[in-house]
Design an enzyme around this catalytic site. Structure first.
Site, PDB file in Angstrom:
ATOM      1  N   CYS A 119       0.837  -1.197   0.000  1.00  0.00           N
ATOM      2  CA  CYS A 119       0.000   0.000   0.000  1.00  0.00           C
ATOM      3  C   CYS A 119       0.875   1.251   0.000  1.00  0.00           C
ATOM      4  O   CYS A 119       2.085   1.187   0.155  1.00  0.00           O
ATOM      5  CB  CYS A 119      -0.898   0.008   1.229  1.00  0.00           C
ATOM      6  SG  CYS A 119      -1.863  -1.501   1.434  1.00  0.00           S
ATOM      7  N   ARG A 150       1.166   1.807  -6.052  1.00  0.00           N
ATOM      8  CA  ARG A 150       1.356   0.853  -4.951  1.00  0.00           C
ATOM      9  C   ARG A 150       0.049   0.198  -4.516  1.00  0.00           C
ATOM     10  O   ARG A 150       0.063  -0.757  -3.741  1.00  0.00           O
ATOM     11  CB  ARG A 150       1.977   1.567  -3.743  1.00  0.00           C
ATOM     12  CG  ARG A 150       3.343   2.154  -4.008  1.00  0.00           C
ATOM     13  CD  ARG A 150       3.888   2.816  -2.760  1.00  0.00           C
ATOM     14  NE  ARG A 150       4.175   1.837  -1.734  1.00  0.00           N
ATOM     15  CZ  ARG A 150       5.342   1.248  -1.546  1.00  0.00           C
ATOM     16  NH1 ARG A 150       6.343   1.524  -2.349  1.00  0.00           N
ATOM     17  NH2 ARG A 150       5.525   0.377  -0.586  1.00  0.00           N
ATOM     18  N   TRP A 156      -3.816  -1.636  -1.346  1.00  0.00           N
ATOM     19  CA  TRP A 156      -3.826  -2.885  -2.101  1.00  0.00           C
ATOM     20  C   TRP A 156      -4.235  -3.959  -1.105  1.00  0.00           C
ATOM     21  O   TRP A 156      -3.519  -4.230  -0.144  1.00  0.00           O
ATOM     22  CB  TRP A 156      -2.447  -3.170  -2.693  1.00  0.00           C
ATOM     23  CG  TRP A 156      -2.427  -4.359  -3.597  1.00  0.00           C
ATOM     24  CD1 TRP A 156      -2.745  -4.395  -4.924  1.00  0.00           C
ATOM     25  CD2 TRP A 156      -2.030  -5.698  -3.249  1.00  0.00           C
ATOM     26  NE1 TRP A 156      -2.599  -5.663  -5.422  1.00  0.00           N
ATOM     27  CE2 TRP A 156      -2.159  -6.488  -4.425  1.00  0.00           C
ATOM     28  CE3 TRP A 156      -1.608  -6.314  -2.081  1.00  0.00           C
ATOM     29  CZ2 TRP A 156      -1.861  -7.845  -4.442  1.00  0.00           C
ATOM     30  CZ3 TRP A 156      -1.312  -7.668  -2.093  1.00  0.00           C
ATOM     31  CH2 TRP A 156      -1.436  -8.415  -3.272  1.00  0.00           C
ATOM     32  N   ASN A 182       1.084   0.099   6.074  1.00  0.00           N
ATOM     33  CA  ASN A 182       1.515  -0.757   4.971  1.00  0.00           C
ATOM     34  C   ASN A 182       2.237  -1.938   5.582  1.00  0.00           C
ATOM     35  O   ASN A 182       3.115  -1.769   6.421  1.00  0.00           O
ATOM     36  CB  ASN A 182       2.447   0.010   4.024  1.00  0.00           C
ATOM     37  CG  ASN A 182       2.997  -0.872   2.918  1.00  0.00           C
ATOM     38  OD1 ASN A 182       2.366  -1.845   2.529  1.00  0.00           O
ATOM     39  ND2 ASN A 182       4.172  -0.538   2.416  1.00  0.00           N
ATOM     40  N   GLY A 183       1.878  -3.154   5.159  1.00  0.00           N
ATOM     41  CA  GLY A 183       2.527  -4.345   5.696  1.00  0.00           C
ATOM     42  C   GLY A 183       1.490  -5.350   6.170  1.00  0.00           C
ATOM     43  O   GLY A 183       0.305  -5.251   5.855  1.00  0.00           O
ATOM     44  N   GLU A 230       9.341 -13.431 -20.023  1.00  0.00           N
ATOM     45  CA  GLU A 230       9.037 -12.034 -19.701  1.00  0.00           C
ATOM     46  C   GLU A 230       7.947 -11.492 -20.621  1.00  0.00           C
ATOM     47  O   GLU A 230       7.055 -10.755 -20.184  1.00  0.00           O
ATOM     48  CB  GLU A 230      10.311 -11.188 -19.796  1.00  0.00           C
ATOM     49  CG  GLU A 230      10.120  -9.700 -19.580  1.00  0.00           C
ATOM     50  CD  GLU A 230       9.601  -9.345 -18.196  1.00  0.00           C
ATOM     51  OE1 GLU A 230       9.178  -8.185 -18.027  1.00  0.00           O
ATOM     52  OE2 GLU A 230       9.602 -10.205 -17.288  1.00  0.00           O
ATOM     53  N   LYS A 265       4.324 -10.027 -19.392  1.00  0.00           N
ATOM     54  CA  LYS A 265       3.819  -8.703 -19.743  1.00  0.00           C
ATOM     55  C   LYS A 265       2.413  -8.787 -20.325  1.00  0.00           C
ATOM     56  O   LYS A 265       1.535  -8.001 -19.980  1.00  0.00           O
ATOM     57  CB  LYS A 265       4.755  -8.010 -20.738  1.00  0.00           C
ATOM     58  CG  LYS A 265       6.049  -7.539 -20.151  1.00  0.00           C
ATOM     59  CD  LYS A 265       5.821  -6.363 -19.229  1.00  0.00           C
ATOM     60  CE  LYS A 265       6.833  -6.307 -18.102  1.00  0.00           C
ATOM     61  NZ  LYS A 265       6.811  -7.360 -17.130  1.00  0.00           N
ATOM     62  N   GLU A 281      -0.111  -9.735 -17.565  1.00  0.00           N
ATOM     63  CA  GLU A 281      -0.251  -8.695 -16.553  1.00  0.00           C
ATOM     64  C   GLU A 281      -1.234  -7.604 -16.972  1.00  0.00           C
ATOM     65  O   GLU A 281      -2.065  -7.175 -16.175  1.00  0.00           O
ATOM     66  CB  GLU A 281       1.108  -8.025 -16.282  1.00  0.00           C
ATOM     67  CG  GLU A 281       2.029  -8.769 -15.343  1.00  0.00           C
ATOM     68  CD  GLU A 281       3.304  -8.004 -15.114  1.00  0.00           C
ATOM     69  OE1 GLU A 281       3.685  -7.845 -13.945  1.00  0.00           O
ATOM     70  OE2 GLU A 281       3.936  -7.553 -16.091  1.00  0.00           O
ATOM     71  N   HIS A 322       6.978 -32.005 -26.049  1.00  0.00           N
ATOM     72  CA  HIS A 322       6.762 -32.589 -24.723  1.00  0.00           C
ATOM     73  C   HIS A 322       5.497 -32.044 -24.066  1.00  0.00           C
ATOM     74  O   HIS A 322       5.384 -32.090 -22.839  1.00  0.00           O
ATOM     75  CB  HIS A 322       7.983 -32.329 -23.839  1.00  0.00           C
ATOM     76  CG  HIS A 322       9.218 -33.007 -24.332  1.00  0.00           C
ATOM     77  ND1 HIS A 322       9.526 -34.317 -24.022  1.00  0.00           N
ATOM     78  CD2 HIS A 322      10.208 -32.565 -25.144  1.00  0.00           C
ATOM     79  CE1 HIS A 322      10.656 -34.651 -24.612  1.00  0.00           C
ATOM     80  NE2 HIS A 322      11.097 -33.606 -25.303  1.00  0.00           N
ATOM     81  N   LYS A 327       2.636  -2.274  -7.736  1.00  0.00           N
ATOM     82  CA  LYS A 327       4.010  -2.176  -8.228  1.00  0.00           C
ATOM     83  C   LYS A 327       5.021  -2.835  -7.288  1.00  0.00           C
ATOM     84  O   LYS A 327       5.804  -3.675  -7.696  1.00  0.00           O
ATOM     85  CB  LYS A 327       4.368  -0.699  -8.422  1.00  0.00           C
ATOM     86  CG  LYS A 327       5.759  -0.457  -8.991  1.00  0.00           C
ATOM     87  CD  LYS A 327       5.864  -0.940 -10.411  1.00  0.00           C
ATOM     88  CE  LYS A 327       7.199  -0.595 -11.035  1.00  0.00           C
ATOM     89  NZ  LYS A 327       7.310  -1.179 -12.384  1.00  0.00           N
TER      90      LYS A 327
END
Length: 610
Positions: free
Chosen positions: A2, A27, A75, A100-101, A483, A487, A490, A506, A605
């Site tokens: 957050c 955040r 968040w 935050n936490g 990656e 992207k 996301e 496979h 983020k």
């Protein structure tokens, strides 16, 4: 995860707090809130679900006024994103808290507080914090003492901002495990989770250390360490400007940050190369002594940074002959790793506050793995303070949740590390000079790829109605494919996965049909012919391919594949160059699908909680 902002000033603080929240919204953007102590020594609070703009609209209709206040953008961890769970949380109309936490012993505290008669109005772990502060105030503590005792009662990670009508001119801040910075103005003090939140009002900052509690009034600042002793923390001058985190002419932060990559990489290399060689001292004063003992490298990271580490492993082993392993940070400390003497622990993080990466580094140090180095984008972050050596990536603020320039600058930094370690193993001076030459020309190569943006935008159109995608690469391009898939998922919410192209038979071939687009990265290297054979397997099964190929790879579009030539690229820096078109593809697909590019759902983020 957050975002926290707070202020004690000699003017109305709500506009400062709202602007700080806007700059911290990367955040968390599930809900937002603000609380101030007004002129009558009463708490006024506004909370809304959704983004900070909703809170700003509520403020316009019903402004809160005061010279001391705190604010928060959330968040969600404990409790759904609802107004009742939004911060700040208040107890007894007397004290307000933003947090935050994660408070790990919140259930035990909640049970205890219910027995004491406290009523809970939210589902969050944070509410136990405000109740506990209130409890200690009721027992006769002043606000600073109440916060100190509350911190002793709690287990877990937190950054806190606390105000109370008991002492209406005071703001208390506390940090353990989650980042918190103090901004210094003229007769004003501010707190925030990130420097970027406070750039409009100051460029002078103090970074709190683990266990610190700060007592802030308009008359001054006093910081106490984890032992309760008064300490001084160094003041830092930020080189960032307030407009460094503005979008400018770009539609989204992500697009702006994609286009900033040539400059970001040039800045990362600046001052670290001299006369064709990497300057070892750029890694720190003790670099030569530490590097001389290294017999292997152990890279620890999360998400995009983990993909950077996978590419770094290819370079370490193929170019420098150094044993290298890469591990997801969230797995490392729980699998009872075997200690390897003389290993260099390399942590990689954009924020330097990634909870799992930080905890993994601390565990590695406890186990005696060896010396540590962090590749990081944020000075004074927790990882930089915990590590023996530091290499800053100089990417500048990255606001878009989907990392772009942080990733490519991490790769540039990993190549610098590969070179300085390689000198002690199998890398010749001639090879070093060739790699340095390629790095120096990298910004120009990325500019050439960015010139393909319009073509990539057209190629993105068929993805608008797709639900799945498969990314393929071989060698060091396999992590690039990983990656690229990350992207796309996301920001466009398309399910995407990456496979080594040689693994098609496979399993993944079972997924291939006309509705499953296959995205391929094809540099001109020793694996090219094998890759072409893999693509024939896709073509024979009716798969539709989009191939980003080196201009000299000898590949052309046909009825089953669209080939977009990318400028000729050295195999060593090809992973960096081929990352760019995948970023642009993901961006344009997300725009077509109408998703929130910079703030995709359910993500934030900086992952500062475990």
């Amino acid at each position: 995860m957050c975002g926290i902002v707070g202020a004690v000033a000699q003017r109305e603080v709500a506009p400062i707090l709202l602007e700080g929240l806007r700059r911290l919204e990367y955040r968390g953007y599930d809900s937002a809130g603000v609380a101030v102590v007004n002129a009558g020594a009463e708490l006024e609070r506004l909370r809304t679900t959704g983004k900070v703009a909703e809170l700003a609209n509520a403020y316009d209709l019903d402004p809160v006024q005061g010279v001391v206040g705190i604010a928060h953008t959330r968040w969600a961890t404990h409790g759904k994103p609802t107004e009742r769970n939004a911060h700040p949380h208040i107890c007894g109309h007397r004290v307000a808290v933003v947090h935050n936490g994660i408070i790990e012993n919140h259930e035990a505290l909640r049970a205890q507080q219910k027995q004491q008669g406290f009523t809970f109005t939210s589902d969050t772990d944070t509410e136990v914090v405000v109740h506990q502060v209130y409890h200690h105030l009721e027992r006769g503590d002043n606000l600073l003492e109440a916060v100190r005792h509350t911190c002793n009662d709690m287990e877990g990670a937190y950054a806190l901002g606390i105000v109370s009508i008991s002492e209406p001119d005071r703001l208390i801040a506390a940090r353990r495990g989650s980042p918190l910075v103090i901004g210094i103005g003229i007769g004003e003090y501010y707190i925030a989770s990130d420097v970027a939140a406070l750039l409009p009002v100051t460029q002078r900052f103090v970074f709190l250390e683990d266990g610190d509690i700060a007592d802030l009034t308009s008359q001054g600042m006093v910081i106490y360490d984890s032992k309760g002793e008064e300490v001084e923390r160094p003041e830092r001058q930020s080189e960032l400007s307030a407009d460094a985190v503005e979008r400018g002419e770009y539609r989204h932060y992500m697009l702006k940050e994609i286009y900033e990559q040539p400059r970001a990489i040039a800045d990362t290399l600046e001052g670290r190369i001299f006369q064709g060689r990497v300057v070892e001292a750029a890694f720190g004063a003790d670099a030569e002594q530490i590097f001389s003992k290294v017999q292997g490298v152990h890279i620890i990271a999360c998400g995009t940074s983990y993909h950077a580490g996978l590419i770094g492993r290819y370079w370490m082993e193929s170019l420098a002959g150094i044993p290298c392993s890469v591990e997801v940070a969230s797995e490392f400390r729980y699998r009872k790793p075997v200690v390897r003497n003389s290993s260099l622990i390399v942590t990689i993080s954009q924020s330097g506050e990634t909870a799992d990466t930080l905890a993994a580094l601390q565990e590695a140090k406890r186990l005696g793995f060896g010396q540590s180095l962090t590749i990081c984008n944020v000075p004074e972050s927790s990882l930089t303070r915990e590590s023996d050596l530091v290499l800053m990536t100089r990417a500048g603020p990255e606001i878009g949740v989907a990392s772009t320039k942080a990733f490519t600058t991490q790769l540039a930094a990993l190549m610098l590390l590969t070179i300085v370690l390689g000198r002690r193993f199998s890398m010749s001076e001639e090879t070093e000079r060739r790699l340095v030459h390629e790095l120096e020309h990298l910004p120009r190569q990325i500019e050439d790829v960015l010139a393909l943006d319009d073509k990539i935008q057209l190629l993105s159109e068929p993805f608008a109605d797709k639900d799945n995608a498969l990314f393929l690469g071989r060698g060091a391009q396999y992590p690039v494919a990983m990656e690229g898939a990350l992207k796309l998922k996301e920001i466009s919410y398309i399910h995407a996965e990456a496979y080594p192209a040689g693994e098609l038979k496979h399993g993944p071939l079972a997924l291939v049909d006309a509705s499953m687009p296959v995205i391929v990265v094809a540099p001109n290297n020793e694996l090219l012919e094998k890759l072409k054979s893999n693509l024939h397997e896709v073509s024979a099964r009716g798969g539709e391919m989009l191939v980003f190929a080196d201009q000299e790879a000898g590949m052309a579009s046909d009825e089953t594949s669209t080939v977009l030539p990318v400028a000729p690229t050295s195999d060593c820096v090809a992973p960096i160059v081929f990352t760019i078109p995948l970023q642009l593809l993901a961006y344009h697909v997300a725009v077509l699908k109408g998703t929130d590019v910079d703030q995709p759902r359910n993500l934030a983020k900086s992952v500062t909680v475990e």
